[in-house]
Design a protein around this motif. Structure first.
Motif, short mmCIF file in Angstrom:
data_model
loop_
_atom_site.label_atom_id
_atom_site.label_comp_id
_atom_site.label_asym_id
_atom_site.label_seq_id
_atom_site.Cartn_x
_atom_site.Cartn_y
_atom_site.Cartn_z
N UNK A 123 0.85 -1.35 0.06
CA UNK A 123 -0.23 0.00 0.02
C UNK A 123 0.80 1.38 0.05
N UNK A 124 0.40 2.15 -0.69
CA UNK A 124 1.12 3.61 -0.65
C UNK A 124 -0.20 4.73 -0.40
N UNK A 125 0.29 5.54 0.39
CA UNK A 125 -0.42 6.72 0.66
C UNK A 125 0.33 8.04 0.38
N UNK A 126 -0.13 8.64 -0.74
CA UNK A 126 0.51 9.83 -1.14
C UNK A 126 0.42 10.87 -0.38
N UNK A 127 1.04 11.98 -0.89
CA UNK A 127 0.81 13.38 -0.30
C UNK A 127 -0.77 13.63 -0.63
N UNK A 128 -1.38 14.31 0.42
CA UNK A 128 -2.94 14.22 0.00
C UNK A 128 -3.45 15.18 -1.39
N UNK A 129 -2.69 16.08 -1.43
CA UNK A 129 -2.98 16.93 -2.54
C UNK A 129 -2.44 16.67 -3.67
N UNK A 130 -1.56 15.64 -3.93
CA UNK A 130 -0.90 15.34 -5.26
C UNK A 130 -1.59 14.32 -6.07
N UNK A 131 -1.85 14.72 -7.40
CA UNK A 131 -2.72 13.99 -8.31
C UNK A 131 -1.91 12.72 -8.79
N UNK A 132 -0.85 12.85 -9.01
CA UNK A 132 -0.06 11.88 -9.65
C UNK A 132 0.44 10.76 -8.38
N UNK A 133 0.40 9.53 -9.00
CA UNK A 133 1.08 8.68 -8.10
C UNK A 133 2.18 7.61 -8.96
N UNK A 134 3.11 7.29 -8.59
CA UNK A 134 4.05 6.59 -9.11
C UNK A 134 4.42 5.15 -8.43
N UNK A 135 4.75 4.05 -9.05
CA UNK A 135 5.42 3.23 -8.56
C UNK A 135 6.80 2.41 -9.52
N UNK A 136 7.82 2.48 -8.58
CA UNK A 136 9.08 1.99 -9.00
C UNK A 136 9.56 0.82 -8.37
N UNK A 137 10.52 0.27 -9.07
CA UNK A 137 11.17 -1.14 -8.74
C UNK A 137 12.84 -0.82 -8.70
N UNK A 138 13.37 -0.90 -7.49
CA UNK A 138 14.79 -0.78 -7.45
C UNK A 138 15.34 -1.96 -6.78
N UNK A 139 16.15 -2.58 -7.60
CA UNK A 139 17.09 -3.55 -7.26
C UNK A 139 18.45 -3.23 -6.83
N UNK A 140 19.24 -4.16 -6.21
CA UNK A 140 20.37 -3.72 -5.53
C UNK A 140 21.31 -3.27 -6.60
#
Lengths: 114, 114
Positions: free
Chosen positions: B22-39
């Motif tokens: 789950x991700x809770x963004x900053x409340x007034x932000x319209x855009x939300x992103x998911x990223x994946x980071x490996x070592x």
């Protein structure tokens, strides 16, 4: 297509020495450029960004970067390294034709030697 | 606190199990992103939402991955039938509407698939 190259996956400097972390980008349109810092087990924190205007931008913690269009570079510098600067640094590029998606470099790990 | 939050911070699962983050963004932000980071790598874009609409998905996002953002608020990322190659840090970020705005990152969810 957008891409970012960070030369030097590991950089070591002595405390008090100049920090220089290199970033080159490729972009078909004028880019927006960002430097983020990541401390262990934490998310990314913005150091500075360039969108338009003055090509020398100042960020937090004494860092600055200069956008050089002719060299497609956005190198990060700090005149005097502190021990607390030891972290992973990421350069990122985005632009109007990327949906604001960020393209990140592979990162540079900065070690500060006392 | 008005920053981006992610839950859980760590998840260990067995191969073949389903996981949801789950991700809770900053409340007034319209855009939300998911990223994946490996070592040893920079974050790689997975998908993003503008309000509740999922506008772009990376080719990295296989059919086993699904993301939602009901009502344009929090978002969930589900991985079905996890594989060892899914082990990574999953980062969420949010930003305001305008191009050139920085993305604000959460602390990430570290997934380990045994």
């Amino acid at each position: 297509a957008q891409s970012v190259t960070q030369l030097g996956s590991h950089v070591s400097v002595s405390e008090g020495a100049l920090v220089l972390l290199r970033c080159n980008y490729s972009s078909s349109v004028p880019p927006y450029l960002f430097w983020y810092v990541q401390y262990p087990n934490q998310g990314l924190q913005l150091l500075l960004k360039y969108t338009t205007g003055a090509t020398l931008v100042k960020g937090i913690n004494g860092f600055e970067a200069e956008f050089k269009k002719s060299e497609t570079s956005f190198h990060l510098t700090k005149p005097s390294a502190h021990m607390s600067d030891a972290a992973e640094y990421f350069c990122a590029v985005s632009g109007p034709n990327t949906g604001n998606q960020f393209y990140f470099g592979t990162g540079t790990s900065l070690t500060v030697i006392p | 606190d008005t920053g981006v939050s992610q839950d859980p911070r760590h998840k260990i699962t067995k191969r073949g199990q389903n996981v949801t983050f789950r991700c809770d963004p900053i409340s007034e932000h319209n855009r939300l992103y998911w990223y994946r980071q490996t070592l040893g790598q920079g974050p790689e874009f997975l998908t993003y939402f503008q309000n509740e609409a999922q506008l772009e998905k990376s080719r990295l996002l296989s059919d086993r991955f699904s993301a939602e953002r009901p009502k344009g608020s929090f978002s969930t990322l589900e991985i079905q039938r996890t594989e060892q190659g899914d082990s990574a840090m999953y980062l969420c970020a949010s930003s305001p509407q305008a191009y050139g705005d920085e993305q604000f990152f959460g602390p990430g969810t570290r997934l380990t698939v045994l």
